[in-house]
Design an enzyme around this catalytic site. Sequence first.
Site, PDB file in Angstrom:
ATOM      1  N   ALA A   8       5.088  -0.466  -5.999  1.00  0.00           N
ATOM      2  CA  ALA A   8       6.326   0.297  -6.189  1.00  0.00           C
ATOM      3  C   ALA A   8       7.549  -0.611  -6.103  1.00  0.00           C
ATOM      4  CB  ALA A   8       6.417   1.415  -5.143  1.00  0.00           C
TER       5      ALA A   8
ATOM      6  N   GLY B 178      -0.746  -1.777  -0.581  1.00  0.00           N
ATOM      7  CA  GLY B 178      -0.840  -2.054  -2.021  1.00  0.00           C
ATOM      8  C   GLY B 178       0.114  -1.207  -2.842  1.00  0.00           C
ATOM      9  N   CYS B 179       0.225   0.060  -2.487  1.00  0.00           N
ATOM     10  CA  CYS B 179       1.114   0.962  -3.227  1.00  0.00           C
ATOM     11  C   CYS B 179       2.574   0.587  -3.017  1.00  0.00           C
ATOM     12  CB  CYS B 179       0.852   2.410  -2.820  1.00  0.00           C
ATOM     13  SG  CYS B 179      -0.806   2.962  -3.287  1.00  0.00           S
ATOM     14  N   THR B 180       2.901   0.097  -1.832  1.00  0.00           N
ATOM     15  CA  THR B 180       4.266  -0.337  -1.548  1.00  0.00           C
ATOM     16  C   THR B 180       4.618  -1.567  -2.377  1.00  0.00           C
ATOM     17  OG1 THR B 180       4.217   0.600   0.679  1.00  0.00           O
ATOM     18  CG2 THR B 180       5.824  -1.148   0.274  1.00  0.00           C
TER      19      THR B 180
END
Length: 156
Positions: free
Chosen positions: A50, A45-47
């Site tokens: 970002a 999710g963070c990838t």
Amino acid sequence: MKTLTAGTPAPAFTLQNQNDEPVSLADFKGKKVLVYFYPKAMTPGCTVQACGLRDSKAELDALNVEVLGVSIDPVKRLPKFIERDNLNFTLLSDEDHAVAEQFGVWGEKKFMGKVYDGLHRISFLINKDGVIEHVFNKFKTKDHHEVVLKFLNENR
């Protein structure tokens, strides 16, 4: 957890970036800053979140907006995230979650029946005067950048 709201002055902070250099919110006076809190570098999710911001950099630059990603990852993990995904903005390490607590994004979370304290995925648009202009707390990781750009374009 009491998350800061629009109209509130943003807390002054200084954190180490991916190059282990100090970065302060005050360094960006006169610009808008998107301070986005994300739970953990290099997770799916963070990838996605970002990379959406990475791909929107030209539009954000045109709107005079700097992006600062803040997580509780140690400094040494941040360059790996930047390199792996060709990120083109600053990542900051808030290992002791002191800044997250100031913004009100550190608190109880639930995942698979477990309750624990963690970092909530919330973003703050800070205006040129250091005041929180908008809080983004309702979005999916894949369209976070679209939600931010829509707000910026509608509120020029």
